[in-house]
Design a protein around this motif. Structure first.
Motif, PDB file in Angstrom:
ATOM      1  N   ALA A 248       9.085  25.810   9.756  1.00  0.00           N
ATOM      2  CA  ALA A 248       9.630  26.486   8.830  1.00  0.00           C
ATOM      3  C   ALA A 248       9.237  26.071   7.306  1.00  0.00           C
ATOM      4  O   ALA A 248       9.444  26.862   6.341  1.00  0.00           O
ATOM      5  CB  ALA A 248      11.232  26.205   8.871  1.00  0.00           C
ATOM      6  N   ALA A 249       9.339  24.614   7.219  1.00  0.00           N
ATOM      7  CA  ALA A 249       8.935  24.133   5.813  1.00  0.00           C
ATOM      8  C   ALA A 249       8.017  22.831   5.901  1.00  0.00           C
ATOM      9  O   ALA A 249       8.139  22.092   6.842  1.00  0.00           O
ATOM     10  CB  ALA A 249      10.172  23.675   5.038  1.00  0.00           C
ATOM     11  N   PHE A 250       7.309  22.685   4.976  1.00  0.00           N
ATOM     12  CA  PHE A 250       6.469  21.470   4.990  1.00  0.00           C
ATOM     13  C   PHE A 250       6.356  20.730   3.414  1.00  0.00           C
ATOM     14  O   PHE A 250       5.817  21.653   2.684  1.00  0.00           O
ATOM     15  CB  PHE A 250       5.080  21.784   5.524  1.00  0.00           C
ATOM     16  CG  PHE A 250       4.345  20.528   5.960  1.00  0.00           C
ATOM     17  CD1 PHE A 250       4.245  19.785   6.934  1.00  0.00           C
ATOM     18  CD2 PHE A 250       3.453  19.921   4.609  1.00  0.00           C
ATOM     19  CE1 PHE A 250       3.325  18.541   7.116  1.00  0.00           C
ATOM     20  CE2 PHE A 250       2.785  18.892   4.816  1.00  0.00           C
ATOM     21  CZ  PHE A 250       2.736  18.041   5.930  1.00  0.00           C
ATOM     22  N   ASN A 251       6.874  19.548   3.171  1.00  0.00           N
ATOM     23  CA  ASN A 251       6.876  19.220   1.872  1.00  0.00           C
ATOM     24  C   ASN A 251       6.224  17.931   1.852  1.00  0.00           C
ATOM     25  O   ASN A 251       6.753  17.149   2.606  1.00  0.00           O
ATOM     26  CB  ASN A 251       8.125  19.168   1.172  1.00  0.00           C
ATOM     27  CG  ASN A 251       8.634  20.687   1.130  1.00  0.00           C
ATOM     28  OD1 ASN A 251       8.074  21.678   0.574  1.00  0.00           O
ATOM     29  ND2 ASN A 251       9.967  20.982   1.531  1.00  0.00           N
ATOM     30  N   LYS A 252       5.447  17.493   0.688  1.00  0.00           N
ATOM     31  CA  LYS A 252       4.894  16.207   0.566  1.00  0.00           C
ATOM     32  C   LYS A 252       6.112  15.373  -0.118  1.00  0.00           C
ATOM     33  O   LYS A 252       6.546  15.647  -1.165  1.00  0.00           O
ATOM     34  CB  LYS A 252       3.609  16.259  -0.218  1.00  0.00           C
ATOM     35  CG  LYS A 252       2.295  16.789   0.322  1.00  0.00           C
ATOM     36  CD  LYS A 252       1.860  15.810   1.494  1.00  0.00           C
ATOM     37  CE  LYS A 252       0.705  16.285   2.155  1.00  0.00           C
ATOM     38  NZ  LYS A 252       0.126  15.172   3.410  1.00  0.00           N
ATOM     39  N   ILE A 253       6.277  14.102   0.252  1.00  0.00           N
ATOM     40  CA  ILE A 253       7.147  13.298  -0.301  1.00  0.00           C
ATOM     41  C   ILE A 253       6.380  12.274  -1.335  1.00  0.00           C
ATOM     42  O   ILE A 253       5.295  11.648  -0.860  1.00  0.00           O
ATOM     43  CB  ILE A 253       7.914  12.226   0.828  1.00  0.00           C
ATOM     44  CG1 ILE A 253       8.595  13.375   1.673  1.00  0.00           C
ATOM     45  CG2 ILE A 253       8.691  11.483   0.023  1.00  0.00           C
ATOM     46  CD1 ILE A 253       9.338  12.737   2.659  1.00  0.00           C
TER      47      ILE A 253
ATOM     48  N   THR B  15       0.882  -1.186  -0.111  1.00  0.00           N
ATOM     49  CA  THR B  15      -0.179  -0.003  -0.081  1.00  0.00           C
ATOM     50  C   THR B  15       1.038   1.288  -0.110  1.00  0.00           C
ATOM     51  O   THR B  15       2.135   1.328   0.683  1.00  0.00           O
ATOM     52  CB  THR B  15      -0.983   0.024   1.167  1.00  0.00           C
ATOM     53  OG1 THR B  15      -0.095  -0.172   2.455  1.00  0.00           O
ATOM     54  CG2 THR B  15      -2.068  -1.138   1.106  1.00  0.00           C
ATOM     55  N   LEU B  16       0.539   2.093  -0.643  1.00  0.00           N
ATOM     56  CA  LEU B  16       1.207   3.659  -0.681  1.00  0.00           C
ATOM     57  C   LEU B  16       1.041   4.428   0.580  1.00  0.00           C
ATOM     58  O   LEU B  16      -0.184   4.705   0.937  1.00  0.00           O
ATOM     59  CB  LEU B  16       0.717   4.315  -2.079  1.00  0.00           C
ATOM     60  CG  LEU B  16       1.372   5.706  -2.204  1.00  0.00           C
ATOM     61  CD1 LEU B  16       2.883   5.434  -2.625  1.00  0.00           C
ATOM     62  CD2 LEU B  16       0.734   6.247  -3.322  1.00  0.00           C
ATOM     63  N   ILE B  17       2.030   4.699   1.225  1.00  0.00           N
ATOM     64  CA  ILE B  17       2.037   5.242   2.310  1.00  0.00           C
ATOM     65  C   ILE B  17       2.313   6.931   2.263  1.00  0.00           C
ATOM     66  O   ILE B  17       3.477   7.107   1.494  1.00  0.00           O
ATOM     67  CB  ILE B  17       2.807   4.771   3.606  1.00  0.00           C
ATOM     68  CG1 ILE B  17       2.619   3.355   3.694  1.00  0.00           C
ATOM     69  CG2 ILE B  17       2.768   5.706   4.779  1.00  0.00           C
ATOM     70  CD1 ILE B  17       3.450   2.630   4.674  1.00  0.00           C
ATOM     71  N   ALA B  18       1.431   7.733   2.542  1.00  0.00           N
ATOM     72  CA  ALA B  18       1.757   8.802   2.136  1.00  0.00           C
ATOM     73  C   ALA B  18       2.667   9.709   3.450  1.00  0.00           C
ATOM     74  O   ALA B  18       2.269   9.593   4.316  1.00  0.00           O
ATOM     75  CB  ALA B  18       0.283   9.872   2.125  1.00  0.00           C
TER      76      ALA B  18
ATOM     77  N   ASN C 179      15.322  18.693  11.008  1.00  0.00           N
ATOM     78  CA  ASN C 179      14.420  18.036   9.884  1.00  0.00           C
ATOM     79  C   ASN C 179      13.641  16.529  10.365  1.00  0.00           C
ATOM     80  O   ASN C 179      14.453  15.778  11.004  1.00  0.00           O
ATOM     81  CB  ASN C 179      15.078  17.738   8.577  1.00  0.00           C
ATOM     82  CG  ASN C 179      14.262  17.206   7.452  1.00  0.00           C
ATOM     83  OD1 ASN C 179      13.077  17.345   7.566  1.00  0.00           O
ATOM     84  ND2 ASN C 179      14.745  16.955   6.273  1.00  0.00           N
ATOM     85  N   CYS C 180      12.509  16.246  10.082  1.00  0.00           N
ATOM     86  CA  CYS C 180      11.989  15.142  10.114  1.00  0.00           C
ATOM     87  C   CYS C 180      11.158  14.525   9.256  1.00  0.00           C
ATOM     88  O   CYS C 180      10.358  15.480   8.407  1.00  0.00           O
ATOM     89  CB  CYS C 180      11.200  14.948  11.489  1.00  0.00           C
ATOM     90  SG  CYS C 180       9.663  16.073  11.785  1.00  0.00           S
ATOM     91  N   VAL C 181      10.778  13.423   8.966  1.00  0.00           N
ATOM     92  CA  VAL C 181      10.060  12.640   8.058  1.00  0.00           C
ATOM     93  C   VAL C 181       8.827  11.752   8.842  1.00  0.00           C
ATOM     94  O   VAL C 181       9.017  10.956   9.731  1.00  0.00           O
ATOM     95  CB  VAL C 181      10.888  11.766   7.354  1.00  0.00           C
ATOM     96  CG1 VAL C 181       9.528  11.056   6.057  1.00  0.00           C
ATOM     97  CG2 VAL C 181      11.735  12.444   6.482  1.00  0.00           C
TER      98      VAL C 181
ATOM     99  N   LEU D  72      10.443  20.685   8.443  1.00  0.00           N
ATOM    100  CA  LEU D  72      11.550  21.315   8.961  1.00  0.00           C
ATOM    101  C   LEU D  72      10.949  22.246  10.306  1.00  0.00           C
ATOM    102  O   LEU D  72      10.215  23.099   9.980  1.00  0.00           O
ATOM    103  CB  LEU D  72      12.165  22.099   7.940  1.00  0.00           C
ATOM    104  CG  LEU D  72      13.623  22.804   8.269  1.00  0.00           C
ATOM    105  CD1 LEU D  72      14.676  21.864   8.688  1.00  0.00           C
ATOM    106  CD2 LEU D  72      13.969  23.973   7.317  1.00  0.00           C
ATOM    107  N   LEU D  73      11.489  21.972  11.230  1.00  0.00           N
ATOM    108  CA  LEU D  73      11.051  22.678  12.532  1.00  0.00           C
ATOM    109  C   LEU D  73      11.990  23.843  12.914  1.00  0.00           C
ATOM    110  O   LEU D  73      13.257  23.377  12.950  1.00  0.00           O
ATOM    111  CB  LEU D  73      10.612  21.642  13.656  1.00  0.00           C
ATOM    112  CG  LEU D  73       9.700  20.710  13.349  1.00  0.00           C
ATOM    113  CD1 LEU D  73       9.503  19.476  14.248  1.00  0.00           C
ATOM    114  CD2 LEU D  73       8.385  21.267  13.123  1.00  0.00           C
TER     115      LEU D  73
END
Length: 261
Positions: free
Chosen positions: A256-261, A171-174, A226-228, A179-180
């Protein structure tokens, strides 16, 4: 002396024509020929000009007539050629009409033999016998219970096989990369201890990454880490709430930043 005697001595009026003649001769000698002669010469010149114009007009009319005759002849020739073309077109049209008539008549005459050669065959009538009734009795319209059970079993096997095949697919995990910015209270805060406290926050779906210290001002530095995270398990609100529990080291936490992987 009486008035009659005076008139008798005055002879100037009786000789007036003599004076007029003398005056005429005088002016003719001074100014050249009289106006009557000028009028005559002018009339003669006008007559000569008129004769020249008539001559020119007659010659131009003759040339125009010649040109008109030549044009009429050319038009007659063109008319004759057009008549010939029209006659040829009429002949060709008559030939085409005759051919069309022949073609229209030919299929109708040819269709009759075909219809005679291929008569329509009547469909064979099936004879109804008593044996057919006996065959109908042998047919089971509703089927048996055994067939229904076999069909249900095959259907269930296919459903189970499809479910197992679908379960094997990953299954595809989102996931998202966050970045904090973690800010201390002052420049005396132990930043190594602060980072240790932040990394001590552990939960399912959270993975800490690289970090660095960024100067803010007046000797104060903030921790940028940074964290995932898995979107279904970890959110930014939970991270901020868990990190701000270390009140002795942490003043505030910002994304500070929020990006979808």
């Amino acid at each position: 002396m009486s008035g009659l005697q005076c008139l008798a001595t005055e002879n100037i009026w009786f000789d007036k024509h003599r004076y007029d003649e003398a005056e005429k001769h005088f002016y003719e000698g001074a100014n050249g020929p009289s106006t009557q002669q000028q009028v005559k010469t002018a009339l003669q010149q006008a007559k000569g000009r008129q004769q020249k114009r008539q001559h020119r007009n007659s010659s131009s009319h003759a040339g125009g007539d010649h040109e008109l005759v030549s044009r009429m002849k050319s038009l007659e020739l063109e008319n004759q050629t057009l008549h010939k073309v029209v006659e040829e077109m009429r002949a060709a049209l008559q030939k085409l009409e005759s051919r069309v008539v022949v073609l229209e008549k030919t299929p109708a005459s040819a269709a009759v033999p075909c219809a005679k050669a291929a008569p329509v065959q009547a469909a064979p009538v099936k004879q109804v016998n008593g044996d057919d009734d006996e065959d109908d009795d042998d047919i089971d319209l509703f089927g048996s219970d055994e067939d229904d059970e076999e069909t249900a079993r095959l259907k269930q096997e296919r459903v189970d096989a499809y479910a197992a095949k679908k379960a094997k697919k990953p299954t595809l995990i989102a996931k998202s990369s966050i970045l904090l910015d973690v800010k201390p209270w002052d420049d005396e805060t132990d930043m190594a201890k602060l980072e240790e406290c932040v990394r001590s926050v552990q939960m399912d779906g959270l993975l800490w990454g690289a970090s660095k210290l960024v100067p803010v001002g007046y000797g104060i530095k903030k921790l940028q880490i940074n964290c995932v995270v898995e979107d279904d398990k970890v959110g930014t609100d939970i991270l901020e709430e868990e990190i701000t529990k270390f009140e002795d080291f942490v003043q505030s936490v910002d994304v500070a930043a929020f990006n979808k992987i």
